[in-house]
Motif scaffolding. Structure first.
Motif, PDB file in Angstrom:
ATOM      1  N   VAL A  74      21.876  14.252  15.994  1.00  0.00           N
ATOM      2  CA  VAL A  74      21.684  12.798  16.531  1.00  0.00           C
ATOM      3  C   VAL A  74      21.930  12.041  15.205  1.00  0.00           C
ATOM      4  N   GLN A  75      22.246  10.388  15.500  1.00  0.00           N
ATOM      5  CA  GLN A  75      22.463   9.669  14.317  1.00  0.00           C
ATOM      6  C   GLN A  75      21.176   9.228  14.013  1.00  0.00           C
ATOM      7  N   PRO A  76      21.077   8.536  12.817  1.00  0.00           N
ATOM      8  CA  PRO A  76      19.835   8.106  12.361  1.00  0.00           C
ATOM      9  C   PRO A  76      19.380   7.075  13.188  1.00  0.00           C
ATOM     10  N   GLY A  77      18.031   7.088  13.636  1.00  0.00           N
ATOM     11  CA  GLY A  77      17.611   6.156  14.433  1.00  0.00           C
ATOM     12  C   GLY A  77      17.658   6.547  15.994  1.00  0.00           C
ATOM     13  N   GLY A  78      18.139   7.548  16.128  1.00  0.00           N
ATOM     14  CA  GLY A  78      18.201   8.018  17.416  1.00  0.00           C
ATOM     15  C   GLY A  78      16.926   9.107  17.778  1.00  0.00           C
ATOM     16  N   SER A  79      17.014   9.405  19.170  1.00  0.00           N
ATOM     17  CA  SER A  79      15.959  10.292  19.776  1.00  0.00           C
ATOM     18  C   SER A  79      16.261  11.392  19.986  1.00  0.00           C
ATOM     19  N   LYS A 104       3.778  10.473  11.949  1.00  0.00           N
ATOM     20  CA  LYS A 104       3.179   9.594  12.612  1.00  0.00           C
ATOM     21  C   LYS A 104       3.892   8.250  13.117  1.00  0.00           C
ATOM     22  N   GLY A 105       3.630   7.854  14.272  1.00  0.00           N
ATOM     23  CA  GLY A 105       4.258   6.761  14.768  1.00  0.00           C
ATOM     24  C   GLY A 105       5.560   6.877  15.323  1.00  0.00           C
ATOM     25  N   ARG A 106       6.339   8.097  14.749  1.00  0.00           N
ATOM     26  CA  ARG A 106       7.540   8.158  15.473  1.00  0.00           C
ATOM     27  C   ARG A 106       7.869   9.628  16.564  1.00  0.00           C
ATOM     28  N   PHE A 107       7.006  10.312  16.202  1.00  0.00           N
ATOM     29  CA  PHE A 107       6.891  11.547  17.130  1.00  0.00           C
ATOM     30  C   PHE A 107       5.650  11.630  18.009  1.00  0.00           C
ATOM     31  N   ALA A 108       6.001  12.212  19.153  1.00  0.00           N
ATOM     32  CA  ALA A 108       4.857  12.554  19.950  1.00  0.00           C
ATOM     33  C   ALA A 108       4.662  14.003  20.670  1.00  0.00           C
ATOM     34  N   ILE A 109       3.580  14.632  20.438  1.00  0.00           N
ATOM     35  CA  ILE A 109       3.576  16.041  21.324  1.00  0.00           C
ATOM     36  C   ILE A 109       2.670  15.783  22.489  1.00  0.00           C
ATOM     37  N   LEU A 164      14.548   8.848  14.443  1.00  0.00           N
ATOM     38  CA  LEU A 164      14.934   9.994  13.600  1.00  0.00           C
ATOM     39  C   LEU A 164      15.537   9.420  12.341  1.00  0.00           C
ATOM     40  N   LYS A 165      15.136  10.486  11.149  1.00  0.00           N
ATOM     41  CA  LYS A 165      15.677  10.160   9.700  1.00  0.00           C
ATOM     42  C   LYS A 165      16.508  11.250   9.374  1.00  0.00           C
ATOM     43  N   PRO A 166      17.554  11.120   8.450  1.00  0.00           N
ATOM     44  CA  PRO A 166      18.163  12.393   8.054  1.00  0.00           C
ATOM     45  C   PRO A 166      17.169  13.516   7.199  1.00  0.00           C
ATOM     46  N   GLU A 167      15.942  12.898   6.914  1.00  0.00           N
ATOM     47  CA  GLU A 167      15.024  13.874   6.448  1.00  0.00           C
ATOM     48  C   GLU A 167      14.283  14.890   7.339  1.00  0.00           C
ATOM     49  N   ASP A 168      14.521  14.234   8.547  1.00  0.00           N
ATOM     50  CA  ASP A 168      13.895  15.279   9.753  1.00  0.00           C
ATOM     51  C   ASP A 168      14.905  16.205   9.883  1.00  0.00           C
ATOM     52  N   GLY A 192      -0.342  35.264  18.427  1.00  0.00           N
ATOM     53  CA  GLY A 192       0.005  33.980  17.751  1.00  0.00           C
ATOM     54  C   GLY A 192       1.557  34.263  17.776  1.00  0.00           C
ATOM     55  N   SER A 193       2.183  33.452  18.410  1.00  0.00           N
ATOM     56  CA  SER A 193       3.523  33.483  18.864  1.00  0.00           C
ATOM     57  C   SER A 193       4.465  32.552  18.172  1.00  0.00           C
ATOM     58  N   TRP A 194       5.852  32.751  17.795  1.00  0.00           N
ATOM     59  CA  TRP A 194       6.718  31.831  17.442  1.00  0.00           C
ATOM     60  C   TRP A 194       8.012  32.012  18.200  1.00  0.00           C
ATOM     61  N   GLY A 195       8.542  30.886  18.279  1.00  0.00           N
ATOM     62  CA  GLY A 195       9.874  30.616  18.966  1.00  0.00           C
ATOM     63  C   GLY A 195      10.902  30.920  18.015  1.00  0.00           C
ATOM     64  N   GLN A 196      12.004  30.949  18.636  1.00  0.00           N
ATOM     65  CA  GLN A 196      13.350  31.510  17.632  1.00  0.00           C
ATOM     66  C   GLN A 196      13.925  30.331  16.959  1.00  0.00           C
ATOM     67  N   GLY A 197      13.230  29.240  17.111  1.00  0.00           N
ATOM     68  CA  GLY A 197      13.959  27.830  16.418  1.00  0.00           C
ATOM     69  C   GLY A 197      14.823  27.161  16.963  1.00  0.00           C
ATOM     70  N   THR A 198      15.036  25.926  16.846  1.00  0.00           N
ATOM     71  CA  THR A 198      16.170  25.121  17.341  1.00  0.00           C
ATOM     72  C   THR A 198      16.534  24.225  16.363  1.00  0.00           C
ATOM     73  N   GLN A 199      17.775  24.078  16.049  1.00  0.00           N
ATOM     74  CA  GLN A 199      18.253  22.877  15.219  1.00  0.00           C
ATOM     75  C   GLN A 199      18.293  21.811  15.315  1.00  0.00           C
ATOM     76  N   VAL A 200      17.718  20.702  14.485  1.00  0.00           N
ATOM     77  CA  VAL A 200      17.817  19.182  14.619  1.00  0.00           C
ATOM     78  C   VAL A 200      18.653  18.718  13.387  1.00  0.00           C
ATOM     79  N   THR A 201      19.452  18.169  13.622  1.00  0.00           N
ATOM     80  CA  THR A 201      20.402  17.523  12.488  1.00  0.00           C
ATOM     81  C   THR A 201      20.669  16.028  12.792  1.00  0.00           C
ATOM     82  N   VAL A 202      20.075  15.354  11.730  1.00  0.00           N
ATOM     83  CA  VAL A 202      20.072  14.114  11.979  1.00  0.00           C
ATOM     84  C   VAL A 202      20.959  13.180  10.758  1.00  0.00           C
ATOM     85  N   SER A 203      22.061  12.902  11.410  1.00  0.00           N
ATOM     86  CA  SER A 203      23.288  12.326  10.462  1.00  0.00           C
ATOM     87  C   SER A 203      24.338  11.346  11.241  1.00  0.00           C
ATOM     88  N   SER A 204      24.917  10.670  10.161  1.00  0.00           N
ATOM     89  CA  SER A 204      25.853   9.720  10.754  1.00  0.00           C
ATOM     90  C   SER A 204      27.226  10.333  10.751  1.00  0.00           C
TER      91      SER A 204
END
Length: 120
Positions: free
Chosen positions: A12-17, A64-69, A85-89, A108-120
């Motif tokens: 996703v591009q910076p500023g996106g969701s 805080k203020g950007r993400f909601a669970i 979203l910011k590149p540092e996310d 106590g369990s974990w998922g396998q993970g999903t990649q989030v890339t914030v870049s233009s």
């Protein structure tokens, strides 16, 4: 045994969701807290947000203020809505859940993970 499966990552591009979803399945009697963590390249895994069965939430200061669970206790799912979203996310995002199995053993369990890339 309890399994967690994440979905919804991507580029996703910076500023996106983006919206991440996680579904827990298996021998679940009850789930206490559910949450999202992330690991950026070269860094340790860190907490992003958690939510209790009663709906109490906790967020990392950086989101805080950007993400909601949110969660659906009936479906054993937890979502993470990520806005502004910011590149540092950029990171691999992991779902986590802890609770009690149908054999009344704590898990106590974990998922396998999903990649989030914030870049233009």
């Amino acid at each position: 045994q309890v399994q967690l499966v994440e979905s919804g990552g991507g580029l996703v591009q910076p500023g996106g969701s983006l919206r991440l979803s996680c579904a827990a399945s298996g021998s679940i009697f009850s789930i206490n807290a559910m949450g999202w963590y992330r690991r950026a390249p070269g860094k340790q895994r860190e907490l992003v947000a958690t939510i209790t069965g009663g709906g109490s939430t906790n967020y990392a200061d950086s989101v805080k203020g950007r993400f909601a669970i949110s969660r659906d206790n009936a479906k054993n799912t937890v979502d993470l809505q990520m806005n502004s979203l910011k590149p540092e996310d950029t990171a691999v995002y992991y779902c986590n859940a802890d609770g009690v199995t149908t054999q009344f053993i704590g898990f106590g369990s974990w998922g396998q993970g999903t990649q989030v890339t914030v870049s233009s």
